[in-house]
Design an enzyme around this catalytic site. Structure first.
Site, PDB file in Angstrom:
ATOM      1  N   CYS A   2       0.837  -1.201   0.000  1.00 21.01           N
ATOM      2  CA  CYS A   2       0.000   0.000   0.000  1.00 21.01           C
ATOM      3  C   CYS A   2       0.870   1.249   0.000  1.00 21.01           C
ATOM      4  O   CYS A   2       1.989   1.241   0.501  1.00 21.01           O
ATOM      5  CB  CYS A   2      -0.871   0.015   1.242  1.00 21.01           C
ATOM      6  SG  CYS A   2      -1.843  -1.467   1.431  1.00 21.01           S
ATOM      7  N   ARG A  27       4.414  -0.231  -7.172  1.00 21.99           N
ATOM      8  CA  ARG A  27       4.345  -1.120  -6.028  1.00 21.99           C
ATOM      9  C   ARG A  27       3.135  -2.050  -6.069  1.00 21.99           C
ATOM     10  O   ARG A  27       3.042  -2.982  -5.283  1.00 21.99           O
ATOM     11  CB  ARG A  27       4.287  -0.301  -4.735  1.00 21.99           C
ATOM     12  CG  ARG A  27       5.544   0.525  -4.504  1.00 21.99           C
ATOM     13  CD  ARG A  27       5.363   1.420  -3.322  1.00 21.99           C
ATOM     14  NE  ARG A  27       4.973   0.658  -2.143  1.00 21.99           N
ATOM     15  CZ  ARG A  27       5.818   0.044  -1.335  1.00 21.99           C
ATOM     16  NH1 ARG A  27       7.091   0.125  -1.561  1.00 21.99           N
ATOM     17  NH2 ARG A  27       5.383  -0.632  -0.305  1.00 21.99           N
ATOM     18  N   TRP A  74      -3.417  -2.373  -1.398  1.00 17.05           N
ATOM     19  CA  TRP A  74      -3.320  -3.769  -1.851  1.00 17.05           C
ATOM     20  C   TRP A  74      -4.059  -4.566  -0.788  1.00 17.05           C
ATOM     21  O   TRP A  74      -3.597  -4.665   0.346  1.00 17.05           O
ATOM     22  CB  TRP A  74      -1.853  -4.185  -1.954  1.00 17.05           C
ATOM     23  CG  TRP A  74      -1.663  -5.542  -2.581  1.00 17.05           C
ATOM     24  CD1 TRP A  74      -2.525  -6.587  -2.549  1.00 17.05           C
ATOM     25  CD2 TRP A  74      -0.537  -5.979  -3.338  1.00 17.05           C
ATOM     26  NE1 TRP A  74      -2.005  -7.653  -3.241  1.00 17.05           N
ATOM     27  CE2 TRP A  74      -0.793  -7.315  -3.733  1.00 17.05           C
ATOM     28  CE3 TRP A  74       0.653  -5.388  -3.717  1.00 17.05           C
ATOM     29  CZ2 TRP A  74       0.109  -8.060  -4.473  1.00 17.05           C
ATOM     30  CZ3 TRP A  74       1.554  -6.149  -4.460  1.00 17.05           C
ATOM     31  CH2 TRP A  74       1.286  -7.469  -4.845  1.00 17.05           C
ATOM     32  N   ASN A  98      -1.353   2.141   6.388  1.00 12.31           N
ATOM     33  CA  ASN A  98      -0.605   0.960   5.930  1.00 12.31           C
ATOM     34  C   ASN A  98      -0.309   0.113   7.152  1.00 12.31           C
ATOM     35  O   ASN A  98       0.052   0.664   8.196  1.00 12.31           O
ATOM     36  CB  ASN A  98       0.739   1.355   5.307  1.00 12.31           C
ATOM     37  CG  ASN A  98       0.561   1.916   3.908  1.00 12.31           C
ATOM     38  OD1 ASN A  98      -0.542   1.939   3.381  1.00 12.31           O
ATOM     39  ND2 ASN A  98       1.649   2.383   3.327  1.00 12.31           N
ATOM     40  N   GLY A  99      -0.405  -1.202   7.014  1.00 15.55           N
ATOM     41  CA  GLY A  99      -0.071  -2.068   8.146  1.00 15.55           C
ATOM     42  C   GLY A  99      -1.259  -2.900   8.565  1.00 15.55           C
ATOM     43  O   GLY A  99      -2.252  -3.007   7.839  1.00 15.55           O
ATOM     44  N   GLU A 484      17.263 -24.490  -5.782  1.00 15.76           N
ATOM     45  CA  GLU A 484      16.851 -23.094  -5.950  1.00 15.76           C
ATOM     46  C   GLU A 484      18.089 -22.198  -6.096  1.00 15.76           C
ATOM     47  O   GLU A 484      18.091 -21.264  -6.908  1.00 15.76           O
ATOM     48  CB  GLU A 484      15.961 -22.677  -4.768  1.00 15.76           C
ATOM     49  CG  GLU A 484      15.560 -21.222  -4.709  1.00 15.76           C
ATOM     50  CD  GLU A 484      14.787 -20.692  -5.935  1.00 15.76           C
ATOM     51  OE1 GLU A 484      14.383 -21.480  -6.794  1.00 15.76           O
ATOM     52  OE2 GLU A 484      14.640 -19.466  -6.017  1.00 15.76           O
ATOM     53  N   LYS A 488      18.864 -19.767  -9.290  1.00 16.17           N
ATOM     54  CA  LYS A 488      19.175 -18.321  -9.183  1.00 16.17           C
ATOM     55  C   LYS A 488      20.493 -18.032  -9.893  1.00 16.17           C
ATOM     56  O   LYS A 488      20.612 -17.064 -10.637  1.00 16.17           O
ATOM     57  CB  LYS A 488      19.333 -17.875  -7.731  1.00 16.17           C
ATOM     58  CG  LYS A 488      18.123 -17.682  -6.885  1.00 16.17           C
ATOM     59  CD  LYS A 488      17.209 -16.587  -7.275  1.00 16.17           C
ATOM     60  CE  LYS A 488      16.189 -17.076  -8.253  1.00 16.17           C
ATOM     61  NZ  LYS A 488      14.923 -17.505  -7.761  1.00 16.17           N
ATOM     62  N   GLU A 491      20.233 -18.374 -13.829  1.00 19.13           N
ATOM     63  CA  GLU A 491      19.354 -17.451 -14.570  1.00 19.13           C
ATOM     64  C   GLU A 491      19.875 -16.023 -14.602  1.00 19.13           C
ATOM     65  O   GLU A 491      19.600 -15.294 -15.544  1.00 19.13           O
ATOM     66  CB  GLU A 491      17.915 -17.492 -14.049  1.00 19.13           C
ATOM     67  CG  GLU A 491      17.704 -16.863 -12.705  1.00 19.13           C
ATOM     68  CD  GLU A 491      16.252 -16.849 -12.281  1.00 19.13           C
ATOM     69  OE1 GLU A 491      15.373 -16.582 -13.109  1.00 19.13           O
ATOM     70  OE2 GLU A 491      15.995 -17.102 -11.085  1.00 19.13           O
ATOM     71  N   HIS A 507      26.176 -41.633  -8.041  1.00 21.65           N
ATOM     72  CA  HIS A 507      25.429 -42.407  -9.039  1.00 21.65           C
ATOM     73  C   HIS A 507      25.535 -41.784 -10.424  1.00 21.65           C
ATOM     74  O   HIS A 507      24.710 -42.051 -11.292  1.00 21.65           O
ATOM     75  CB  HIS A 507      23.968 -42.544  -8.601  1.00 21.65           C
ATOM     76  CG  HIS A 507      23.837 -43.256  -7.298  1.00 21.65           C
ATOM     77  ND1 HIS A 507      24.054 -44.604  -7.169  1.00 21.65           N
ATOM     78  CD2 HIS A 507      23.574 -42.791  -6.053  1.00 21.65           C
ATOM     79  CE1 HIS A 507      23.902 -44.950  -5.891  1.00 21.65           C
ATOM     80  NE2 HIS A 507      23.616 -43.855  -5.201  1.00 21.65           N
ATOM     81  N   LYS A 606       9.147 -11.762 -16.513  1.00 25.41           N
ATOM     82  CA  LYS A 606       8.668 -11.896 -15.134  1.00 25.41           C
ATOM     83  C   LYS A 606       7.422 -12.769 -15.056  1.00 25.41           C
ATOM     84  O   LYS A 606       7.270 -13.571 -14.154  1.00 25.41           O
ATOM     85  CB  LYS A 606       8.387 -10.499 -14.557  1.00 25.41           C
ATOM     86  CG  LYS A 606       7.997 -10.497 -13.105  1.00 25.41           C
ATOM     87  CD  LYS A 606       9.152 -10.920 -12.215  1.00 25.41           C
ATOM     88  CE  LYS A 606       8.761 -11.104 -10.767  1.00 25.41           C
ATOM     89  NZ  LYS A 606       9.690 -12.015 -10.062  1.00 25.41           N
TER      90      LYS A 606
END
Ligand code: F6R
Length: 611
Positions: A2, A27, A74, A98-99, A484, A488, A491, A507, A606
């Site tokens: 927000c 945002r 948001w 906000n919050g 992961e 990262k 990419e 193996h 994205k």
């Protein structure tokens, strides 16, 4: 998430506020609103959806006056509707927030008993009512009324508040959510983020927790929440508007890595009440989950990795069998959907074509569907809201293509879902649940501790930036973290990086090892530590160059391997979220030192809205 913009001065507030909101659009938000004061009247205008909707309303009904507050929301409590949009007004008071107000239920009940009626589903509206009540007691001292009201409030807030009776004052208060005061000649501003007002001023006070700013057009007074005056040094920002969006970080990715402690707090906010999970704010129809006999978790890329962790959480805590699949595989493999089968899609964007199609397929075969998602009201939540619903991660907008804070908040969300299922099925007793929730509260602090090691991780990146290949290996949760980390790395740095379960090395993949191969060994002091160390020896004896990810207090590994990525000791369930951070930072610095476009790596988008 927000955004807040406030203005007091000699110019019409409406256009300045709209311009400020426009600059915060990046945002993300799902509704917007503004309130101004003019000749004893409050002009409140709100609209769901894009800012253009609000602008259209203002064209027909302008908001007059030289003082005002505005907000992009948001949604967290309640849907993105006009009623739930900010500002909220009660009596003379209008405010934006906000919050999360943690004790909102208690305050609401108390106010209802006093005859208050609420127009929205938000926790924020309660604040307008509460402050208005205190204003009745001290009508001449608006700031004092706010301070008194806030003694009743638990939670996180950045507030901008107007009172029709005091049209020459604008008040901002901060507690655990950002708020800055923009200082200008004959006018002053409040904002949740610098970019909102950077075109008007470069001089700011950054408010600390528990501080209140009382603004007039020509003066700013800062006090604590007892009313004691504080002296503060203003700062001068030399950031360009583009740099300001990145809050001074060189790239969005680095900013988003550093936002992770706050993002996790935002995921948890409103969902936990000490040792209880607040079911009402999860966004899912929990009662249907009690029928579920089998779960398939699906996702792509990083979200798929979060799903792999989710499987372990759900199987361990709720004892429900879980399979995990790439969404792109699930949709074409003629999957076996059984009675009471839940297909849960994990997606940051909520728009990934394969995940969406896989969920549609599951729904068409009468499976229950559910989403863990970051972007509100995107295609995947819209689909799943016809079934079990959506657990929003509330990580805030993720702009860098490489996913970081989305991953950690997906892990937290899946963990909460597993805890909830465990509680519902009786596989987790209250004591165990309470202990795990207490541990979860420590996660933001653990992430902060990892971030403190950024400089030493950057040094490791310097040592290995010329690498052509890299191998990552770990066991248990750290097998998934290794995957992961390798994703990262490849990419954004374009170093060919692969990950293997450490026990699998012999193996086949061990054939790749020679003295040019850096191997990142994830070895935490847990029940698999000794086994991982044996695997480390296997690759080391074949000449591998070792980088370790280990505990801060692991003197043995740190002395043997100076290229060490450190993490604090943490509860076992939190390990994936803690251990991924050094690997995100390593990947970032590898890419940055190689001079690459970190936020927009080649060939990637994205949101992958095509197959
Ligand atoms: C990697 C990355 C991608 C996404 C994948 C799924 O850093 O960002 O692998 O995780 O494209 O995207 P969402 O989560 O939006 O469905």
């Amino acid at each position: 998430m927000c955004g807040i913009v406030g203005y007091i001065g000699n110019r019409p507030a409406e256009s300045l506020l709209l311009d400020g909101l426009k600059r915060l659009e990046y945002r993300g938000y799902d509704s917007a609103g503004i309130a101004t004061l003019h000749e004893g009247q409050t002009y409140l205008r709100r609209a769901p959806g894009r800012l253009d909707n609000l602008k259209k309303r203002l064209q027909n009904n302008p908001a007059l006056g030289n003082v005002g507050i505005s907000h992009t929301r948001w949604a967290s409590h309640g849907s993105p509707s006009e009623q739930n949009a900010h500002p909220h007004q009660f009596g003379n008071i209008a405010l934006v927030h906000n919050g999360i107000i943690e004790n909102h239920e208690e305050l609401k009940q108390e106010l209802q008993q006093l005859g208050h009626q609420f127009q929205s589903d938000t926790d924020s509206e309660i604040l307008a009512h509460l402050i208005a009540r205190y204003c009745e007691q001290t009508p001449d001292n608006f700031a004092k009324a706010i301070r008194q009201a806030l003694t009743r409030v638990e939670g996180a807030y950045a507030l901008a508040i107007l009172d029709t009776k005091h049209p020459d004052i604008l008040i901002g208060v901060k507690q655990a959510c950002p708020l800055v005061v923009g200082i200008a000649e004959g006018e002053n501003f409040l904002a949740s983020d610098f970019p909102a007002v950077l075109s008007h001023t470069r001089q700011f006070y950054i408010l600390d927790d528990g501080e209140m700013a009382i603004l007039t057009a020509s003066h700013i007074q800062i006090t604590d929440l007892e009313g004691k005056r504080k002296t503060k040094e203003p700062i001068t920002l030399n950031w360009s508007p583009a740099a300001a969006e990145k809050a001074g970080y060189k790239h969005f990715m680095l900013k988003e890595i550093f936002e992770q402690p706050q993002a996790v707090i935002d995921t948890l906010c409103g969902r936990l009440d000490h040792d209880k999970i607040e079911q009402a704010f999860l966004g899912i129809q929990i009662e249907h989950l009690s029928n579920i006999e089998r779960i398939t978790l699906i996702g792509c890329g990083t979200s798929y990795h979060a799903a792999l962790v989710g499987k372990r959480y759900i199987e361990a805590l709720a004892k429900i069998p879980v399979e995990v699949d790439f969404a792109s595989e699930f949709r074409y493999r003629n999957p076996l959907i059984q009675n009471n089968h839940l297909v849960l899609g994990v997606s940051q964007s909520g728009e990934t074509a394969d995940t969406l199609a896989a969920l549609k397929l599951a729904q068409s075969q009468n499976a229950y569907t559910m989403a863990v998602c970051n972007v509100l009201d995107s295609a995947i939540p819209r689909l799943c809201n016809q079934s079990i619903g959506t657990f929003y991660t509330h990580a805030g907008p993720e702009i860098s293509v490489a996913s970081t804070k989305a991953f950690t908040t997906q892990l937290v969300s899946l963990y909460l879902i597993a805890l909830l299922l465990g509680k519902q099925r009786g596989t987790l007793n209250s004591k165990d649940l309470q202990r795990r929730l207490e541990n979860l509260y420590s996660l933001p602090m653990l992430l902060e501790k990892v971030l403190e090691h950024e400089a030493s991780i950057q040094q490791v990146a310097k040592n290995w930036l010329k690498s052509e290949h890299m191998l990552f290996m770990g066991r248990g949760f750290l097998d998934i973290v290794a995957r992961e980390g390798a994703l990262k790395t490849k990419e954004i740095s374009y170093i060919h990086a692969e990950a293997y379960a450490a026990g699998e090395m012999k193996h086949g993949p061990i054939a790749l090892i020679d003295d040019k191969m850096p191997v990142v060994v994830l070895a935490i002091k847990d029940y698999l530590y000794e086994k991982t160390l044996s695997n480390l020896e296997e690759v080391k004896s074949r000449g591998a160059q070792i980088i370790v990810l280990c505990n801060e207090d692991d003197q043995k590994l740190r002395s043997l391997y100076p290229d060490a990525l450190l993490i604090p000791s943490c509860p076992p369930d939190l390990l994936p979220a803690v251990a991924i951070l050094p690997l995100q930072i390593l990947a970032y610095h590898l890419a940055n030192l190689r001079g690459l476009d970190v936020d927009q790596p080649r060939n990637l988008a994205k949101s992958v809205t095509i197959e």
